[in-house]
Structures are given as C-alpha cells and as structure tokens.
Design a protein around this motif. Structure first.
Motif, PDB file in Angstrom:
ATOM      1  N   VAL A 106       0.734  -0.954   0.349  1.00  0.00           N
ATOM      2  CA  VAL A 106       0.058   0.216  -0.021  1.00  0.00           C
ATOM      3  C   VAL A 106       1.155   1.203  -0.081  1.00  0.00           C
ATOM      4  O   VAL A 106       0.075   2.466  -0.181  1.00  0.00           O
ATOM      5  N   GLY A 107       1.909   0.710  -0.522  1.00  0.00           N
ATOM      6  CA  GLY A 107       2.955   2.422   0.068  1.00  0.00           C
ATOM      7  C   GLY A 107       4.576   2.336  -0.218  1.00  0.00           C
ATOM      8  O   GLY A 107       5.212   0.941  -0.141  1.00  0.00           O
ATOM      9  N   LEU A 108       5.447   2.858  -1.060  1.00  0.00           N
ATOM     10  CA  LEU A 108       7.090   3.217  -0.747  1.00  0.00           C
ATOM     11  C   LEU A 108       7.528   4.215  -0.559  1.00  0.00           C
ATOM     12  O   LEU A 108       7.031   5.461  -0.770  1.00  0.00           O
ATOM     13  N   LEU A 109       8.635   4.420   0.047  1.00  0.00           N
ATOM     14  CA  LEU A 109       9.606   5.261   0.248  1.00  0.00           C
ATOM     15  C   LEU A 109      10.645   4.560  -0.075  1.00  0.00           C
ATOM     16  O   LEU A 109      11.686   3.547  -0.296  1.00  0.00           O
ATOM     17  N   ALA A 110      11.396   5.843  -1.113  1.00  0.00           N
ATOM     18  CA  ALA A 110      12.668   5.979  -1.363  1.00  0.00           C
ATOM     19  C   ALA A 110      13.651   6.536  -0.735  1.00  0.00           C
ATOM     20  O   ALA A 110      13.089   7.719  -1.197  1.00  0.00           O
ATOM     21  N   VAL A 168       7.759   8.759  -1.782  1.00  0.00           N
ATOM     22  CA  VAL A 168       7.014   8.932  -1.227  1.00  0.00           C
ATOM     23  C   VAL A 168       5.496   8.415  -1.165  1.00  0.00           C
ATOM     24  O   VAL A 168       4.892   9.573  -2.001  1.00  0.00           O
ATOM     25  N   MET A 169       4.803   6.945  -1.807  1.00  0.00           N
ATOM     26  CA  MET A 169       3.980   7.583  -1.871  1.00  0.00           C
ATOM     27  C   MET A 169       2.558   5.906  -1.554  1.00  0.00           C
ATOM     28  O   MET A 169       3.915   5.130  -1.148  1.00  0.00           O
ATOM     29  N   VAL A 192      -1.299   5.594   5.154  1.00  0.00           N
ATOM     30  CA  VAL A 192       0.700   5.186   5.033  1.00  0.00           C
ATOM     31  C   VAL A 192       1.135   6.327   4.116  1.00  0.00           C
ATOM     32  O   VAL A 192       2.680   5.739   5.457  1.00  0.00           O
ATOM     33  N   GLY A 193       1.113   7.188   4.062  1.00  0.00           N
ATOM     34  CA  GLY A 193       1.971   8.666   3.707  1.00  0.00           C
ATOM     35  C   GLY A 193       2.717   9.577   4.772  1.00  0.00           C
ATOM     36  O   GLY A 193       4.333   9.186   4.983  1.00  0.00           O
ATOM     37  N   GLN A 194       1.638   8.999   5.925  1.00  0.00           N
ATOM     38  CA  GLN A 194       2.521   9.785   7.025  1.00  0.00           C
ATOM     39  C   GLN A 194       3.190   8.684   7.869  1.00  0.00           C
ATOM     40  O   GLN A 194       4.520   9.051   8.720  1.00  0.00           O
ATOM     41  N   GLU A 221       8.913   7.051   9.052  1.00  0.00           N
ATOM     42  CA  GLU A 221      10.430   6.202   8.902  1.00  0.00           C
ATOM     43  C   GLU A 221      11.212   6.778   8.003  1.00  0.00           C
ATOM     44  O   GLU A 221      12.642   6.883   8.430  1.00  0.00           O
ATOM     45  N   ALA A 222      10.884   7.868   7.107  1.00  0.00           N
ATOM     46  CA  ALA A 222      12.101   8.313   6.870  1.00  0.00           C
ATOM     47  C   ALA A 222      12.756   9.421   7.729  1.00  0.00           C
ATOM     48  O   ALA A 222      14.049   9.633   7.921  1.00  0.00           O
TER      49      ALA A 222
END
Length: 187
Positions: A76-80, A104-105, A115-117, A122-123
């Motif tokens: 449901v999401g990802l962070l690069a 971030v999506m 999820v974005g939050q 996490e970042a």
C-alpha cells in the motif's frame, strides 16, 4: 519490521520479490493522477513500461533504498530514501549530508489511509539514526495538495527549479525538514 501504531501498517525494507507489487502500485497511482487531470506530475507512461526503470528500481531495492508499506499482506505504499539528492536539483537548496526522499507514495482509497504519514515518520527515523541534519525532497510545484501535506509535516520550501526530461518540462518545489536544530539534540 516496524508496525505503525494504531494503523495496522507494516513497514519493512523491500526485497526483490516486492518489485512487481511496488511497480504495480506506482502504475496505479500514475493512472489515478492522470484521471485527476494531473499528467504533468509524472507524465502518462506507466513506470513498469519506462525503458530501464524496472531494472533501476530493482537495483534501488537491492541497495536497501526502498521501504515498503503493507496492510493485510498488500503493498500500500513505498518510500525511496537516498544518501543524496539527484544531480538535477540545485545543491544550494538542500543542506550537505541531508538524506533525500526520492518518493513517498501510498495507495489511493481506504487501503492507503495513514500510509504516507507512516512513511514520512520512517524517513525521519532513518535520517536521525544515520545522524543526518535534515531530510530533503522535491515535488511537482503545481500541487497545492502536496504543498499542504509537506507543510503539515514540517518541510519548508527552499526554492524551485525546472527539469526537462523526455521533452517534458516540469517546475518542481524543493523542501527541507531540519532534524538537528539545537546542539543538545546531537547528544
């Protein structure tokens, strides 16, 4: 593995087995953006069909730069997150040694709520663990929604730049969230 409190979101480093689901998520968000009349943000070609992009993305996964968010065993999401901004961003807009959020999506709809939050937290966690003084990011300057979201999370606008890629020029906003503002925070 990190569980986001109260939201039943599991965050973990992505593996190569996650790449198809992550690309499908990216393609679905692109489709949504185009349907919303926002093709300027990412264009119209699905990420999975951009020549070389799936391989590049898989290498980011292999390098540990991608965090995946899952809810009920679905992506449901990802962070690069990267050690440095891409070279097209003017260096004076982001502090030295800042970590850079490439993207971030989160999934559109109910499955993506919160999820974005969680990924932005996490970042922040990863940047603090590495001793980075700040987090930087850029986003399409035509989105008041992104302005509002990043303002809410403490990212301050430091400038704008234009980028031309594949014959398409976009105006982007650069933002920074400082993490180590007081000497006592370094202890």
């Amino acid at each position: 593995m990190i569980m986001s409190r109260g939201q039943h979101i599991t965050l973990r480093p992505a593996t190569t087995q996650d790449v198809p689901a992550l690309l499908a998520l990216m393609d679905s968000i692109l489709t949504w953006l185009v349907a919303q009349g926002r093709p300027q943000q990412w264009g119209t070609v699905p990420f999975s069909r951009i020549p070389g992009f799936p391989h590049l993305f898989a290498s980011w996964v292999s390098q540990g730069a991608i965090t995946t968010a899952q809810r009920d065993d679905s992506c449901v999401g990802l962070l690069a997150l990267a050690q440095a901004p891409p070279p097209h961003i003017p260096p004076e807009l982001i502090p030295a040694d800042a970590l850079f959020i490439h993207t971030v999506m989160s999934a559109r709809g109910a499955s993506g709520r919160g999820v974005g939050q969680a990924l932005l937290h996490e970042a922040d966690r990863q940047a603090r663990a590495r001793g980075a003084p700040a987090l930087g990011l850029d986003h399409w300057a035509g989105s008041t929604e992104l302005d509002r979201i990043y303002d809410k999370h403490g990212f301050t606008k430091t400038g704008e730049y234009q980028n031309t890629e594949d014959g398409r020029t976009t105006r982007n906003t650069v933002r920074v969230r400082r993490l180590l503002t007081e000497p006592s925070e370094r202890l």
